[in-house]
Design a protein around this motif. Structure first.
Motif, mmCIF file in Angstrom:
data_model
loop_
_atom_site.group_PDB
_atom_site.id
_atom_site.type_symbol
_atom_site.label_atom_id
_atom_site.label_comp_id
_atom_site.label_asym_id
_atom_site.label_seq_id
_atom_site.Cartn_x
_atom_site.Cartn_y
_atom_site.Cartn_z
ATOM 1 N N LYS A 91 12.547 8.621 0.025
ATOM 2 C CA LYS A 91 13.262 8.074 1.117
ATOM 3 C C LYS A 91 12.567 8.664 2.118
ATOM 4 C CE LYS A 91 16.461 11.575 0.748
ATOM 5 N NZ LYS A 91 17.201 12.192 0.693
ATOM 6 N N ASP A 92 11.816 9.805 2.238
ATOM 7 C CA ASP A 92 11.298 10.571 3.482
ATOM 8 C C ASP A 92 9.416 9.910 2.511
ATOM 9 O OD1 ASP A 92 12.670 10.883 4.766
ATOM 10 O OD2 ASP A 92 12.891 12.511 3.326
ATOM 11 N N GLU A 93 8.528 9.443 1.993
ATOM 12 C CA GLU A 93 7.221 9.221 1.858
ATOM 13 C C GLU A 93 6.693 8.427 2.048
ATOM 14 O OE1 GLU A 93 6.087 11.650 0.355
ATOM 15 O OE2 GLU A 93 8.127 12.111 -0.832
ATOM 16 N N ARG A 94 7.160 7.541 3.205
ATOM 17 C CA ARG A 94 6.396 6.302 3.661
ATOM 18 C C ARG A 94 4.951 6.705 4.736
ATOM 19 N NH1 ARG A 94 10.956 5.647 2.557
ATOM 20 N NH2 ARG A 94 11.496 4.181 1.347
ATOM 21 N N GLY A 95 5.273 7.676 5.483
ATOM 22 C CA GLY A 95 4.103 8.145 6.065
ATOM 23 C C GLY A 95 3.094 8.549 5.254
ATOM 24 N N GLN A 96 2.615 9.445 4.321
ATOM 25 C CA GLN A 96 1.568 9.162 3.663
ATOM 26 C C GLN A 96 1.041 7.649 3.154
ATOM 27 O OE1 GLN A 96 2.566 11.840 0.165
ATOM 28 N NE2 GLN A 96 0.212 12.028 -0.061
ATOM 29 N N LEU A 112 4.957 1.560 -2.637
ATOM 30 C CA LEU A 112 4.933 3.189 -2.629
ATOM 31 C C LEU A 112 5.760 2.278 -3.629
ATOM 32 C CD1 LEU A 112 5.491 5.988 -1.805
ATOM 33 C CD2 LEU A 112 7.457 4.967 -0.270
ATOM 34 N N THR A 113 6.206 3.789 -4.730
ATOM 35 C CA THR A 113 6.858 3.364 -6.253
ATOM 36 C C THR A 113 7.325 4.749 -6.713
ATOM 37 O OG1 THR A 113 6.992 2.910 -8.126
ATOM 38 C CG2 THR A 113 4.405 3.347 -7.641
ATOM 39 N N ASP A 114 8.330 4.927 -7.992
ATOM 40 C CA ASP A 114 8.903 6.150 -8.598
ATOM 41 C C ASP A 114 8.432 5.479 -10.539
ATOM 42 O OD1 ASP A 114 11.281 4.726 -8.800
ATOM 43 O OD2 ASP A 114 11.869 5.955 -8.231
ATOM 44 N N GLY A 115 8.454 3.756 -10.435
ATOM 45 C CA GLY A 115 7.986 3.160 -11.838
ATOM 46 C C GLY A 115 9.095 2.399 -12.188
ATOM 47 N N ILE A 116 10.197 2.488 -10.895
ATOM 48 C CA ILE A 116 10.859 1.870 -11.378
ATOM 49 C C ILE A 116 11.791 0.732 -10.532
ATOM 50 C CG2 ILE A 116 13.391 2.208 -11.452
ATOM 51 C CD1 ILE A 116 11.999 2.521 -14.673
ATOM 52 N N LEU A 117 12.114 1.596 -8.960
ATOM 53 C CA LEU A 117 11.446 0.736 -8.066
ATOM 54 C C LEU A 117 9.928 0.175 -7.137
ATOM 55 C CD1 LEU A 117 13.950 0.306 -5.406
ATOM 56 C CD2 LEU A 117 13.517 2.007 -4.734
ATOM 57 N N TYR A 118 9.674 -0.464 -6.758
ATOM 58 C CA TYR A 118 8.820 -0.615 -6.334
ATOM 59 C C TYR A 118 8.752 -1.727 -4.716
ATOM 60 C CZ TYR A 118 6.835 -0.292 -10.893
ATOM 61 O OH TYR A 118 5.935 0.577 -11.799
ATOM 62 N N GLU A 119 8.375 -0.143 -3.816
ATOM 63 C CA GLU A 119 8.197 -1.035 -2.750
ATOM 64 C C GLU A 119 7.200 -1.739 -1.423
ATOM 65 O OE1 GLU A 119 11.952 1.556 -0.575
ATOM 66 O OE2 GLU A 119 10.107 1.728 0.235
ATOM 67 N N ASP A 131 3.551 -2.317 8.183
ATOM 68 C CA ASP A 131 4.631 -2.676 8.817
ATOM 69 C C ASP A 131 5.763 -1.485 8.756
ATOM 70 O OD1 ASP A 131 3.377 -4.768 9.049
ATOM 71 O OD2 ASP A 131 3.838 -5.743 7.432
ATOM 72 N N GLN A 132 6.807 -1.407 9.386
ATOM 73 C CA GLN A 132 8.195 -0.488 9.345
ATOM 74 C C GLN A 132 8.830 -0.922 7.791
ATOM 75 O OE1 GLN A 132 9.058 2.630 11.049
ATOM 76 N NE2 GLN A 132 6.807 1.999 11.699
ATOM 77 N N ASN A 133 8.975 -2.332 7.559
ATOM 78 C CA ASN A 133 9.823 -2.724 6.848
ATOM 79 C C ASN A 133 8.786 -3.131 5.334
ATOM 80 O OD1 ASN A 133 12.130 -2.087 8.451
ATOM 81 N ND2 ASN A 133 11.720 -3.443 9.044
ATOM 82 N N ALA A 134 9.743 -2.737 4.536
ATOM 83 C CA ALA A 134 8.895 -3.444 2.963
ATOM 84 C C ALA A 134 9.713 -5.208 3.082
ATOM 85 C CB ALA A 134 9.386 -2.655 2.016
#
Length: 178
Positions: A91-96, A112-119, A131-134
Motif C-alpha cells: 500500500k505505501d510503496e508507490r513513492g519509491q 511494484l510487486t510482492d511476488g504474488i501481486l504485480y502492479e 501515473d497514479q493508477n496501475a
C-alpha cells in the motif's frame, strides 16, 4: 495459443502461490518469486545486461537510490521493478517506484510487486512521471484459481520480452486506464 498461454500462466501461478509461504524476506521473494516471473515473460534473468539487479536510480550525488531490478534494452533501463517481501502489503510503496521514473528518463514502465501481486505503471500522462493508477494488476492467487481475464492475459502477453515496446507502453496504458 491463448489457451496454451492461459494454462502456462495458471500453472506458473499455482507454483508461485505454493512457494510464497516460504518467502519470508525481500531477498527470498526476489529469488523465488520475482525472478521466475521475469523468466516466464522471456527475460534472461542470468544476463545482467538484460535483468540488472540493484540498478542505479540516482537523482544526484547526494541522493543515491537503487531499483531492485531494471530490465535493460541497449544498456538503458526501460522497466524498473521494486520488490517487497511477500508477507507485507504494497500500500505505501508507490513513492519509491515513482522516484525511479523521475531519476531514469529511459524508464517507461514500473512494476511494484510482492511476488504474488504485480502492479504495472506507465508514464502515460507526463514523461518520467509515473501515473497514479496501475494500468494492469495481476494477482497470482486469483490466477492460480483460474480467475484470469482475457484483458490480463493480453496485458501479460504485451509485456513479454518478445513483444514489449517501451516507446508504446504509455499509449497502451492510457488506453487501458481510459
Amino acid at each position: 495459443m491463448s489457451d496454451d498461454f492461459r494454462q502456462k500462466i495458471r500453472a506458473f501461478a499455482e507454483r508461485m502461490v505454493s512457494l510464497a509461504p516460504r518467502c519470508s524476506s525481500e531477498e527470498s521473494t526476489k529469488l523465488f518469486l520475482v525472478l521466475p516471473f521475469l523468466g516466464i515473460q522471456g527475460y534472461d534473468v542470468s544476463n545482467p545486461d538484460e535483468v540488472c539487479p540493484e540498478h542505479n536510480a540516482d537523482f544526484s550525488e547526494k541522493y543515491k537510490n537503487r531499483v531492485d531490478f531494471a530490465i535493460l534494452q541497449g544498456n538503458n533501463p526501460v522497466i524498473a521493478i521494486e520488490c517487497k517481501c511477500c508477507s507485507f502489503p504494497l500500500k505505501d510503496e508507490r513513492g519509491q517506484l515513482r522516484s525511479y521514473f523521475n531519476a531514469a528518463p529511459t524508464v517507461k514502465m514500473g512494476v511494484l510487486t510482492d511476488g504474488i501481486l504485480y502492479e504495472f505503471y506507465a508514464d502515460s500522462d507526463e514523461p518520467n512521471m509515473m501515473d497514479q493508477n496501475a494500468f494492469l494488476v495481476v494477482n497470482l492467487r486469483e490466477v492460480a484459481k483460474g480467475k484470469i481475464e482475457d484483458s490480463v492475459l493480453d496485458g501479460l502477453r504485451g509485456l513479454q520480452k518478445s513483444t514489449f515496446d517501451p516507446e508504446n507502453i504509455g499509449a497502451e496504458a492510457k488506453r487501458k486506464l481510459v
